[in-house]
Design an enzyme around this catalytic site. Structure first.
Site: not given
Ligand code: BG6
Length: 474
Positions: A166, A371
């Site tokens: 991220e 995720e």
């Protein structure tokens, strides 16, 4: 589209679950580990720090045995950079290397494929102090040396590598860059410079991956929230497209195509956010695209047009870490069609299908969901029971949509639910639980850190055993 026939998941589909080092390991100062930006981050009074977390460092064998019982084919975890290089560069800490060797060997013993994230938010604090961390170009060399060390040390057993987790969130939450001072605008400008360095660093690491003849796949794990328009008004549709560019697509355009798209570069220019680009950078990035994309997906968002005016001129934005409103571009609003979690994240399984189709159509690079899950206030009931039906419902609907996206052409080779076990949420402490395995601790009371299988554990075990067919049955 609705279909008359549904193809099943392929036999070699990698069913998995994920965690990250600082959120589960604890042992924050044990065995020579150095300090990361997470360890020095400002603490909130009502939320625990990460010093003990789920104490995985001292429960590793037990935790991996539970993964095997669950039937995992792949386990995503991250390596704490500061366990390997306490100062970010220089001396290697052998005890840190030993820990990950043991973890990888234990996974292999149970035939669980390791999926290694090389860096998941916990950047070495020493590098911030030495030269400013990612905002300095020097960071590229140190990240590259660290990654090359991981390839040489663990590459005989690890096939799947995630470079940076991220990146978009790293640049927007300035504490994860180690930046503590400055206005929002200054931080964003530094953030885009750091972003550029991370893209160059990633490309160098991918180049080395190929040069060393490593087998397997490598790529970033990106956060992606599908963005709906708030109405059929073309202005709202444009707002959703622009929000998707600024929040999601700019980064993958960089990693996968080696370009700052024209619209995005103009956006940076108008705000004086443009990073310094050295000669050869773009060429290096273009020549070293990822060979897989990790997708972190939790929710979708909905954008309406936000015309600039005297009060809100172009450049005005809400000063939230993740962009939620920018005058002249978009405003994120609540979607009345969607339920939300206790933390207001809108639950949208179809958004995941749209995301996977979009990403595969744009880049044609194999995808793995790295995720996906729901944070909730789980309750431990008498007899060690956790009835997390809401988690089963969330995961079931998302796994159905992945299969549909695959039937429609998206190449997805694995799925890692977030998270394998309860952990300390990145922003909301222990109270926001994500795992299949309950960790018996509270925010500040560590209790006995006992591992307890939730209802979702047995459900996911069946999903894996049936190669996904379970999600179509009640
Ligand atoms: C992703 C991160 O942003 O989302 C994880 O990669 C994080 O580290 C997850 O835990 C959920 O976010 P949060 O803030 O609820 O922990």
């Amino acid at each position: 589209m609705e279909w008359k026939n549904r193809e099943g998941y392929p036999d070699n589909f990698l069913w998995g679950a994920a965690t990250s080092s600082f959120q589960i390991e604890g042992a924050a100062t044990a065995d020579g580990k150095g300090v990361s930006v997470i360890d020095v981050m400002e603490k909130k009074a009502d939320i625990t720090d990460f010093s003990v977390a789920s104490d995985h460092y001292h429960h590793m064998e037990e935790d991996v045995a539970l993964m095997a019982e669950l039937g995992l084919k792949i386990y995503r975890f991250s390596i704490a950079w500061t366990r390997i290089f306490p100062d970010g560069n220089g001396e290697v800490n052998q005890k840190g290397v030993d820990f990950y060797n043991r973890l990888i060997d234990t996974l292999k013993k149970y035939e669980i494929e390791p999926l290694v994230t090389m860096y998941h938010f916990d950047y070495p604090q020493a590098l911030v102090e030495q030269y400013g961390g990612w905002i300095s170009r020097q960071s590229i060399d140190d990240y590259h040396s660290y990654a090359a060390f991981l390839f040489k040390t663990f590459g005989d057993r690890v096939k799947y590598w995630l470079t940076i987790n991220e990146q978009d969130h790293v640049i927007r939450f300035s504490s994860r860059l180690g930046i503590t001072e400055g206005s929002y605008i200054e931080k964003m400008w530094l953030g885009y410079q750091a972003n550029h360095h991370m893209c160059v660093a990633t490309a160098r690491v991918i180049e080395t991956f190929h040069r060393l003849g490593m087998k397997g796949k490598i790529g970033p794990a990106v956060s992606y929230s599908w963005i709906h328009p708030s109405s059929s008004n073309p202005a709202d549709v444009l707002a959703s497209k622009d929000a998707a560019l600024i929040k999601n697509n700019y980064l993958l355009d960089l990693h996968c195509k080696g370009i700052y798209s024209k619209a995005f570069w103009k956006y940076l220019e108008e705000r004086n956010y443009t990073p310094k680009i050295n000669e050869g950078d773009m060429e290096l990035i273009r020549q070293n695209p990822p060979t897989m994309i990790g997708v972190n997906y939790y929710y979708s968002e909905t954008a309406e047009a936000f015309p600039a005016n005297d009060k809100h001129p172009i450049g005005y934005h809400k000063e939230t870490p993740l962009p939620t409103a920018e005058a002249g571009i978009f405003n994120i609003i609540k979607n009345p069609q969607l339920p939300a979690t206790d933390w207001g994240w809108e639950i949208d399984p179809a958004g995941l299908r749209l995301t996977l189709r979009e990403l595969y159509e744009r880049y044609e690079i194999p995808l793995i969901i790295t995720e996906n899950g729901i944070g909730a206030y789980d309750k431990l009931e008498a007899g060690d029971v956790v009835q997390d039906d809401y988690r089963i419902d969330y995961l079931q609907k998302h796994i159905q949509q992945i299969q549909l996206a695959m039937n429609e052409g998206a190449e997805v080779f694995g799925y890692c639910a977030w998270s394998f076990m309860d952990l300390v949420s990145a922003r909301n402490g222990v109270q926001k639980r994500y795992g299949f395995v309950y960790i018996n601790r509270e925010e500040f009371d560590l209790k006995d850190l006992r591992r307890i299988k939730k209802k979702s554990f047995n459900w996911y075990k069946e999903v894996i055993r049936s190669n996904g067919e379970k999600v179509w049955k009640n």
